[in-house]
Design a protein around this motif. Structure first.
Motif, mmCIF file in Angstrom:
data_model
loop_
_atom_site.group_PDB
_atom_site.id
_atom_site.type_symbol
_atom_site.label_atom_id
_atom_site.label_comp_id
_atom_site.label_asym_id
_atom_site.label_seq_id
_atom_site.Cartn_x
_atom_site.Cartn_y
_atom_site.Cartn_z
ATOM 1 N N PRO A 43 8.513 2.764 -15.450
ATOM 2 C CA PRO A 43 7.599 1.717 -14.863
ATOM 3 C C PRO A 43 8.212 0.437 -14.227
ATOM 4 O O PRO A 43 9.271 0.148 -14.609
ATOM 5 N N HIS A 44 7.584 0.192 -13.233
ATOM 6 C CA HIS A 44 8.108 -0.973 -12.568
ATOM 7 C C HIS A 44 7.657 -2.448 -13.312
ATOM 8 O O HIS A 44 6.657 -2.737 -13.264
ATOM 9 N N ILE A 45 8.811 -2.842 -13.814
ATOM 10 C CA ILE A 45 8.770 -4.002 -14.619
ATOM 11 C C ILE A 45 9.621 -5.118 -14.169
ATOM 12 O O ILE A 45 9.844 -6.100 -14.640
ATOM 13 N N HIS B 90 1.020 -1.287 -0.087
ATOM 14 C CA HIS B 90 0.007 -0.115 -0.099
ATOM 15 C C HIS B 90 0.786 1.398 -0.101
ATOM 16 O O HIS B 90 1.788 1.384 0.726
ATOM 17 N N GLU B 91 0.600 2.182 -0.829
ATOM 18 C CA GLU B 91 1.214 3.524 -1.065
ATOM 19 C C GLU B 91 0.137 4.432 -0.583
ATOM 20 O O GLU B 91 -1.051 4.609 -1.054
ATOM 21 N N THR B 92 0.254 5.174 0.634
ATOM 22 C CA THR B 92 -0.502 5.797 1.276
ATOM 23 C C THR B 92 -0.340 7.273 1.044
ATOM 24 O O THR B 92 0.782 7.808 1.316
ATOM 25 N N PHE C 9 11.042 -3.640 -1.509
ATOM 26 C CA PHE C 9 10.330 -2.375 -1.792
ATOM 27 C C PHE C 9 9.805 -1.891 -3.091
ATOM 28 O O PHE C 9 10.745 -2.189 -3.999
ATOM 29 N N ASP C 10 8.956 -1.173 -3.355
ATOM 30 C CA ASP C 10 8.713 -0.372 -4.208
ATOM 31 C C ASP C 10 9.864 0.779 -4.585
ATOM 32 O O ASP C 10 10.368 0.918 -3.523
ATOM 33 N N LEU C 11 10.156 1.141 -5.900
ATOM 34 C CA LEU C 11 11.075 2.300 -5.712
ATOM 35 C C LEU C 11 10.410 3.543 -5.365
ATOM 36 O O LEU C 11 11.311 4.296 -5.057
ATOM 37 N N HIS C 12 9.191 3.700 -4.905
ATOM 38 C CA HIS C 12 8.469 4.858 -4.191
ATOM 39 C C HIS C 12 8.626 4.670 -2.647
ATOM 40 O O HIS C 12 7.714 5.115 -1.955
ATOM 41 N N ALA C 13 9.424 3.922 -2.015
ATOM 42 C CA ALA C 13 9.426 3.773 -0.697
ATOM 43 C C ALA C 13 10.167 4.743 0.126
ATOM 44 O O ALA C 13 11.112 5.518 -0.224
HETATM 45 ZN ZN LIG Z 1 5.828 2.838 -7.359
#
Ligand SMILES: [Zn+2]
Length: 503
Positions: A163-165, A12-14, A139-143
């Protein structure tokens, strides 16, 4: 005897500025499952858990499935669903010894009670398994990574693509490092560096711009002795928390002399580079009227012109119902166009009630919080397609994952096919149009609610991409939101000298 490895996927990205809660219903629209049901939901798809399972099979581990939970980005995760997730995560660890743990987390989750929700998750796992068994986290790159995470997890690695691939590949990498740790071949720790930055350079887009070279540098450094993995996190900047912002994390082998010092130097040097290039933005943000004029002028040669509705990206927690760019397209008489998607469950339901072929007048979009991205548009159109919104990602991003837009209707207004969707989801896959009777490659213009992820699937079919700021919740203009808890000073919220005081 086979090693017992617990696995989980909790994503979850909040967006702490969203008025929409991350409650049980928000998770159930994507998935909220425990035990084998979690594995069944993600197996075979291009996601982290699939990578975990591939390594587990090769290594002969006994997999202990715990919990799979994901919701589209939105507001704070409620305590009720957060506590449920943590319970399903930790309860199976009571049933026998755990030799290692693999956690696929987003890294930017905030719950009602925890600004650092991933830290809270890790603390709960450590309470259950003790200090010894290694924990590997993806983690996502947007952590937004916390110091507490560095203390609690041994291995922390993030996506390298936006993009996350590379979700599955990172799952494989984390699991292979966990295997080496359990076998005693390495003794990893992870450290991080940060600067007073709200967001990573250029949002860390990895297809163009300065991040390309930064990622290449980290790849080369990973080949050095004792350096096991180096990750650049862009952070997620619509989060009003202390730990908001970009970081570099470096996993290193404490068995190798000097590796910790070298890891520290790598992380600090890369954050210096992030600071130096902090003003760089590759995107050119057009106004809605400018974007509509470009769309009107496009002759269709080479495929559709794509307008990215950057500020209304549901993948950043925006509401997916901004109307400003659609309004401009209608005013400019843009035709042979499609909009993916306008999230409006009420309008979609009205179309389902009216039936295929019906002509009706509807108030569309702009309903959740009209101060971001415009209010509803009252439009007369025809229902040209109805669907249940179910689809399977064609990829490359999350290929094979089953998703649902909820009940959808394609509503045609003056030559523009507007996909009215019930569920909030970023548009990043061609299947989201195809499931709604639209061949995206055959349209002259596509308005897509996404910042960057759409590029993986849509740039190959597009003549050209332009990016617009329609004033949605995740606009690059931060003047409509106010930070209270983020540490200060923080660029670009505060002007700061080029040379930072030594930490
Ligand atoms: Zn992301």
């Amino acid at each position: 005897v086979s090693r017992r490895v617990a696995v989980a996927q909790i994503m979850h990205e909040t967006n702490t500025f969203s008025v929409q809660p991350g409650d049980r219903a928000a998770f159930e629209k994507m998935y909220l499952l425990s035990g084998e049901a979690y594995l069944d939901r993600v197996r075979g798809a291009a996601v982290e858990t699939q990578g975990f399972l591939e390594v587990a099979a090769k290594e002969g581990w006994t997999v202990v499935p715990t919990v799979g939970a994901a919701a589209n980005p939105c507001g704070k995760v409620t305590d009720a669903v957060f506590d449920w997730i943590v319970d399903k995560l930790t309860a199976p660890m009571r049933d026998g010894p755990i030799d290692g743990v693999l956690l696929a987390l987003h890294g930017a989750m905030v719950s009602e009670s925890h600004d650092d929700a991933e830290g809270a998750i890790l603390e709960a796992v450590r309470r259950m398994i003790g200090p010894k068994p290694p924990i590997a986290v993806t983690f996502d790159l947007h952590a937004n990574v916390s110091d507490r995470t560095m203390d609690l997890a041994d291995i922390v690695i993030s996506y390298r693509t936006y993009p996350h691939i590379d979700m599955r590949e990172r799952g494989v990498q984390a699991a292979e490092l966990l295997a080496a740790t359990m076998a005693g071949r390495i003794a990893p720790r992870t450290l991080l560096a940060r600067r007073p930055l709200l967001k990573g350079v250029d949002g860390a887009r990895t297809d163009k711009g300065p991040t390309v070279a930064m990622m290449a540098t980290l790849r080369a450094q990973e080949a050095e002795p004792g350096i096991l993995a180096a990750s650049l996190n862009a952070g997620f900047w619509h989060a009003d928390i202390v730990d908001v912002g970009p970081t570099v994390t470096v996993v290193h082998d404490t068995k190798v002399a000097g590796a910790a010092d070298r890891a520290r130097a790598i992380a600090e040097a890369m954050m210096d580079e992030q600071w130096r290039l902090r003003r760089h933005v590759t995107n050119v943000f057009l106004t809605p009227a400018q974007a509509a004029a470009e769309a009107k002028a496009h002759d269709g040669v080479g495929g559709p012109l794509i307008i990215a509705d950057f500020a209304d990206n549901p993948g950043g927690g925006s509401y997916g119902d901004s109307t400003t760019i659609l309004e401009a397209m209608l005013a400019a008489s843009v035709t042979d166009a499609a909009v993916g998607t306008m999230r409006d469950a009420v309008a979609a339901a009205a179309c389902h009630a009216a039936g295929l072929g019906a002509t009706l007048t509807l108030a569309i979009g702009g309903k959740v919080d009209p101060k971001f991205g415009g209010g509803p548009l009252t439009l007369t159109g025809t229902v040209v397609h109805l669907s249940d919104g179910e689809y399977v990602n064609l990829g490359p991003m999350s290929a094979g994952m089953r998703k649902s837009l909820g009940a959808c209707a394609t509503f045609r207004v003056a030559g523009i096919d507007i996909v009215l969707a019930s569920n909030l989801l970023q548009v990043l896959d061609r299947a989201q149009f195809l499931a709604n009777g639209i061949d995206p490659a055959a349209k002259k213009v596509l308005l897509i609610k996404s910042m960057q992820h759409f590029r993986a699937a849509f740039e190959p079919i597009a003549a050209r991409v332009i990016v617009a700021d329609g004033g949605g919740l995740v606009s690059p203009d931060y003047s409509n939101i106010t930070f209270h808890k983020a540490r200060r000073p923080l660029f670009p919220l505060d002007e700061m000298p080029d040379r930072l005081p030594a930490a």
